[in-house]
Design an enzyme around this catalytic site. Structure first.
Site, mmCIF file in Angstrom:
data_model
loop_
_atom_site.group_PDB
_atom_site.id
_atom_site.type_symbol
_atom_site.label_atom_id
_atom_site.label_comp_id
_atom_site.label_asym_id
_atom_site.label_seq_id
_atom_site.Cartn_x
_atom_site.Cartn_y
_atom_site.Cartn_z
ATOM 1 C CB CYS A 165 -0.881 0.064 1.242
ATOM 2 S SG CYS A 165 -1.843 -1.399 1.553
ATOM 3 C CG ASP A 195 -31.117 -9.447 15.309
ATOM 4 O OD1 ASP A 195 -30.900 -10.413 14.565
ATOM 5 O OD2 ASP A 195 -30.707 -9.363 16.480
HETATM 6 N N1 LIG Z 1 -22.168 -22.009 17.754
HETATM 7 C C1 LIG Z 1 -23.200 -22.633 17.188
HETATM 8 N N2 LIG Z 1 -23.526 -23.870 17.545
HETATM 9 C C2 LIG Z 1 -24.566 -24.487 16.994
HETATM 10 N N3 LIG Z 1 -25.339 -23.968 16.063
HETATM 11 C C3 LIG Z 1 -25.064 -22.752 15.627
HETATM 12 C C4 LIG Z 1 -23.987 -21.994 16.172
HETATM 13 N N4 LIG Z 1 -23.951 -20.814 15.538
HETATM 14 C C5 LIG Z 1 -24.976 -20.834 14.670
HETATM 15 N N5 LIG Z 1 -25.645 -21.979 14.706
HETATM 16 C C6 LIG Z 1 -26.805 -22.364 13.917
HETATM 17 O O1 LIG Z 1 -26.961 -21.466 12.833
HETATM 18 C C7 LIG Z 1 -28.220 -20.784 12.915
HETATM 19 C C8 LIG Z 1 -28.092 -19.393 12.389
HETATM 20 O O2 LIG Z 1 -27.206 -18.637 13.221
HETATM 21 P P1 LIG Z 1 -27.173 -17.043 13.142
HETATM 22 O O3 LIG Z 1 -26.133 -16.569 14.061
HETATM 23 O O4 LIG Z 1 -27.091 -16.649 11.721
HETATM 24 O O5 LIG Z 1 -28.615 -16.600 13.635
HETATM 25 P P2 LIG Z 1 -29.329 -16.597 15.068
HETATM 26 O O6 LIG Z 1 -28.368 -16.134 16.101
HETATM 27 O O7 LIG Z 1 -29.996 -17.905 15.289
HETATM 28 O O8 LIG Z 1 -30.490 -15.535 14.859
HETATM 29 P P3 LIG Z 1 -30.439 -13.939 14.684
HETATM 30 O O9 LIG Z 1 -30.126 -13.695 13.266
HETATM 31 O O10 LIG Z 1 -31.820 -13.510 15.038
HETATM 32 O O11 LIG Z 1 -29.411 -13.414 15.629
HETATM 33 C C9 LIG Z 1 -28.599 -20.878 14.360
HETATM 34 O O12 LIG Z 1 -29.982 -20.802 14.547
HETATM 35 C C10 LIG Z 1 -28.061 -22.266 14.743
HETATM 36 O O13 LIG Z 1 -28.955 -23.251 14.351
#
Ligand SMILES: Nc1ncnc2c1ncn2[C@@H]1O[C@H](COP(=O)(O)OP(=O)(O)OP(=O)(O)O)[C@@H](O)[C@H]1O
Ligand SMILES: [Cu+]
Ligand SMILES: [Mg+2]
Length: 798
Positions: free
Chosen positions: A17, A496
């Site tokens: 850069c 959200d």
């Molecule tokens: N650490 C984890 N362990 C197990 N499953 C997970 C983990 N992180 C995400 N997931 C799975 O992926 C899905 C989507 O996660 P994401 O973080 O995108 O959304 P969320 O936290 O469920 O909802 P929001 O968008 O409302 O925050 C979760 O609902 C879960 O099923």
């Protein structure tokens, strides 16, 4: 090569850069540059004849890097009306190296952003002084408050004398009345020399400020309210003086005296200005209220002894003792002890929060019943309270787009008015009352005075100040006037799910394990220990409550929106959604019914697969915030479309949505896609507010027309948002919208009142139906009515 400057550059990540920037800069004609990656700057020598510093900055920007600018607030003294602030702003913005300058008449301050390589604060202050005003760096608040008070006291003293001198003149005006008032008229009061004696100090000593202001303004080839006042009062004064002189050696001459016109006019304007100053002081009360939340002292433990020290002297890592009933002095963490802490003033949460070792504490909250020792983590301007105060102060000093209208009008108003006044005089002198200099002059003066646009400059900023302050008192922090304005146009709101509609503190509700229960549980908890997701936290907590042994984890990776992957004791572990399973070829058909059942209950169901075979199902549920349903109903009744956006699966999302009354559900959205959904609504022509708390919400918050961050959420989200609701109570969102609507309505009323006086008054004055002093009173009270109207915002119910 006659100039040298150092430019701070942002965004450089590696040596390629810096070399690229260096190469490109050196290709410019008349530039010799060396770019220093470590210092993140460039030393540039350039030829003043060929190159302007701005060209260099633009080049750097074109390459995709930033030039760091300095931001600063200045107190500006001596501004009397919108023409002054507009003028200063214009001149500052023309300075070399100035990125933006914003001058606020109501707060008597300027926010400047400038390139410190080219421009210094001293140069900016010098330029302001050069225009005939004064400025200094925003100093201690106390000093400023004291100065304000002294200014107001001086104003009061002058006004008192002015009233004393004007009263006899006002009384003598009865002599002008066309009808017989029957009141006694002492001879002395009608004596021209006595009148001159009363009027002269008012005109030049008390009214001197108008001459000074007018001179400064004219020197800069602009005209402000001082010009109008000086012009109007001088015309009356000198005409009367000439009349008085005609009586010398001619005792029978009946002079036409208008001394009262100038004196009463000046007095009334001062009355208006005093009230205005007092009312303006009240527009910033929100800040003083926030400041008063701050603790004054802290008891620190140094060398084993308890000592009380002023809050300013508390340092990070100090050990602080907080007794029951005392304020937590700064932000920190509990070391020992147990107590309930009232955090309502910062988070809006009315129920005291239990605190014990390891919990974080917010400065300015109140310790209720136990004694706590804590360690200071953030002090001074880094504390949460200081951050809130900064946001409110910045917002109060910022401009709403609607103000541009007012600025434009007041910029051209004065010259037009002077022209109208001259025409008025000529028409009266030659056509209506031919040869009657006195009454033609009086009419022209009335036109000049009634037309003064001083209230126009106050219309927007005072409303914004009161509106943002009102917001802060209710736990709604607007980052700037533009956001307070934009919020009222919102017609779609995207919420959200986790942490916004729900509390964001999920816990494990169901756990079904197939096969070696102890092993699967160990794998599940161990793998989730490496994840920072709220779902993971719930599982880890469950694990520790069941005393599950934690195993070392190899090759952990989080797959956003899907789940996690890890290797434990050589075995491949997958935890997450159906998508995660099917992508890796894990078969789970036989568990579908079970998953669906949990999901319809509003739970998030996850599978754990070891070596590509499903070994268990975990369900985690989060409770919906108590006030979410009411808040969403309110939003809907305001005619706003409410959407829920979540990464969670469709069924769970719908179950939660129906609990709180949201009809539009967008589920299974990958974190990086959240912003796209906001964009889609915008393309449909909606004005979208996005509400979120997580890091993955930040792009959507930034893209939305209004990004609303939940105060209990992550700093990244708060940073990206335009509005923060402290505490995270969703009912604050309809309140924020209604505050914005009411503020905009208030601004429109102000603009109307500011202009109504002028536009209605000018023709009336030109017809000769308005005595100059009445015009003066109208002007003074148009300012006052605008400020008073703004203050009404304080009392509205949200
Ligand atoms: N650490 C984890 N362990 C197990 N499953 C997970 C983990 N992180 C995400 N997931 C799975 O992926 C899905 C989507 O996660 P994401 O973080 O995108 O959304 P969320 O936290 O469920 O909802 P929001 O968008 O409302 O925050 C979760 O609902 C879960 O099923
Ligand atoms: Cu005015
Ligand atoms: Mg989330």
């Amino acid at each position: 090569m006659n100039e040298q400057l150092t430019v701070d550059i942002t965004g450089m990540t590696c040596a390629s850069c810096s070399t690229r920037i260096e190469k490109v800069l050196n290709k410019m004609d008349g530039v010799e540059a060396t770019v220093n990656l470590a210092m993140e700057n460039a030393s540039v020598q350039y030829d003043k004849e060929k190159i302007k510093p701005d060209d260099i900055f633009n080049k750097i920007n074109d390459l995709g890097y930033g030039v760091r600018n300095e931001k600063m607030d200045l107190d500006v003294f001596g501004m009397t009306c919108a023409a002054c602030s507009t003028r200063i702003e214009k001149v500052l913005n023309k300075m070399d190296g100035m990125v933006s300058a914003n001058v606020n008449l109501a707060t008597e301050s300027a926010s400047v952003e400038f390139n410190s390589a080219v421009l210094s604060v001293d140069q900016i202050i010098a330029r302001i002084q050069n225009l005939g005003y004064d400025a200094k760096e925003k100093g201690q608040r106390e000093a400023k408050a004291q100065q304000k008070e002294e200014e107001i006291n001086a104003k009061k003293r002058k006004l008192f004398i002015s009233i004393l001198l004007s009263l006899p003149l006002l009384y003598s005006m009865i002599g002008h009345a066309p009808w017989d008032t029957g009141l006694p008229m002492p001879h002395l009061l009608m004596n021209p020399w006595f009148q001159l004696l009363m009027a002269t100090p008012v005109q030049f000593w008390i009214g001197g400020q108008f001459y000074v202001g007018a001179y400064k303004s004219l020197k800069n080839k602009s005209a402000n309210m001082d010009v109008l006042v000086a012009l109007g009062t001088s015309a009356a004064y000198f005409y009367s003086l000439a009349e008085a002189l005609k009586t010398v050696g001619n005792p029978d001459y009946m002079p036409h005296l208008y001394f009262e016109t100038s004196a009463v006019l000046i007095t009334l304007i001062l009355v208006g200005k005093l009230f205005e100053a007092l009312a303006k002081g009240r527009t910033t009360e929100a800040i003083s209220k926030l400041l008063s939340l701050q603790a004054k002292e802290a008891t620190v433990i140094r060398d084993g002894a308890e000592i009380k020290i002023p809050i300013e002297d508390v340092k990070v890592n100090d050990t602080i003792l907080v007794k029951p009933g005392e304020k937590i002095p700064v932000d920190g963490k509990v070391l020992s002890g147990q107590s309930a802490v009232d955090e309502a003033m910062i988070t809006g949460e009315s129920i005291p929060v239990e605190k014990s070792a390891g919990d974080s504490m917010i400065g300015a909250t109140i310790n209720k019943n136990g004694t706590l020792t804590m360690t200071a983590t953030k002090v001074g301007k880094d504390t949460a309270l200081a951050g809130i105060i900064k946001v409110v102060e910045d917002a109060q000093g910022s401009k709403a787009p609607i103000q541009r209208v007012a600025d434009q009008i007041s910029g051209i108003f004065v010259p037009i008015v002077v022209a109208i006044a001259i025409v008025t005089f000529l028409v009266w002198y030659f056509l209506i009352t031919p040869g009657d200099f006195a009454s033609s002059l009086e009419t022209a003066i009335a036109v000049l005075v009634i037309a003064c646009p001083c209230a126009l400059g106050l219309a927007t900023p005072t409303s914004i100040m009161v509106g943002t302050g009102k917001g802060a008192e209710n736990g709604i922090l607007f980052k700037g006037g533009e956001h307070l304005e934009a919020t009222h146009k919102i017609n779609a709101i995207v919420l959200d799910k986790t942490g916004t509609i729900t509390k964001g503190k999920p816990s494990v509700t169901d756990m079904e394990i197939f096969g070696d229960e102890a092993k699967v549980l160990k794998y599940l908890v161990s793998a989730e220990k490496s994840s920072e997701h709220p779902l993971a936290e719930a599982i880890v907590e469950y694990g520790s409550s069941k005393n599950v042994e934690v195993l070392p984890v190899d090759e952990f990776s989080a797959i956003p929106g899907h789940g996690i992957k890890a290797v434990i004791q050589g075995e491949k572990v997958l935890i997450g959604t159906r998508k995660l399973m099917s992508q890796t070829g894990v078969v789970f058909d036989r568990y579908e019914d079970q998953l669906e059942k949990l999901e319809t209950e509003g739970k998030t169901a996850m599978m754990i697969a070891i070596e590509n075979k499903v070994n268990g199902i975990v369900a985690v549920a989060d409770t919906v915030k108590e006030t979410a349903k009411t808040a969403i109903e309110e939003l809907k009744s305001m005619g706003i479309e409410v959407y829920m956006l979540t990464g969670d699966n469709k069924r769970t999302a719908r179950a939660i949505a129906s609990q709180v009354g949201v009809d539009n559900v967008i589920a299974e959205v990958l974190p990086e896609e959240k912003a796209n959904h906001v964009k889609e609504l915008q393309i449909k022509g909606m004005k979208v507010a996005m509400v979120g708390d997580g890091i993955n919400d930040a792009p959507a918050l930034a893209l939305a027309d209004i990004g609303i961050a939940i105060g209990t959420g992550t700093d990244v989200a708060i940073e990206a948002a335009d509005v923060t609701i402290l505490g995270g109570e969703l009912t604050l969102i309809p309140k924020a919208i209604s505050l914005s609507k009411k503020t905009m309505q208030n601004i429109r009323q102000n603009l109307f009142w500011a202009l109504a006086y002028n536009s209605a008054g000018i023709p009336i004055a030109a017809m000769g139906l308005l005595a100059p002093w009445v015009a003066g009173a109208a002007m003074a009270f148009s300012s006052l009515s605008v400020v008073t109207n703004s203050l009404r915002l304080k009392r509205i119910k949200l």
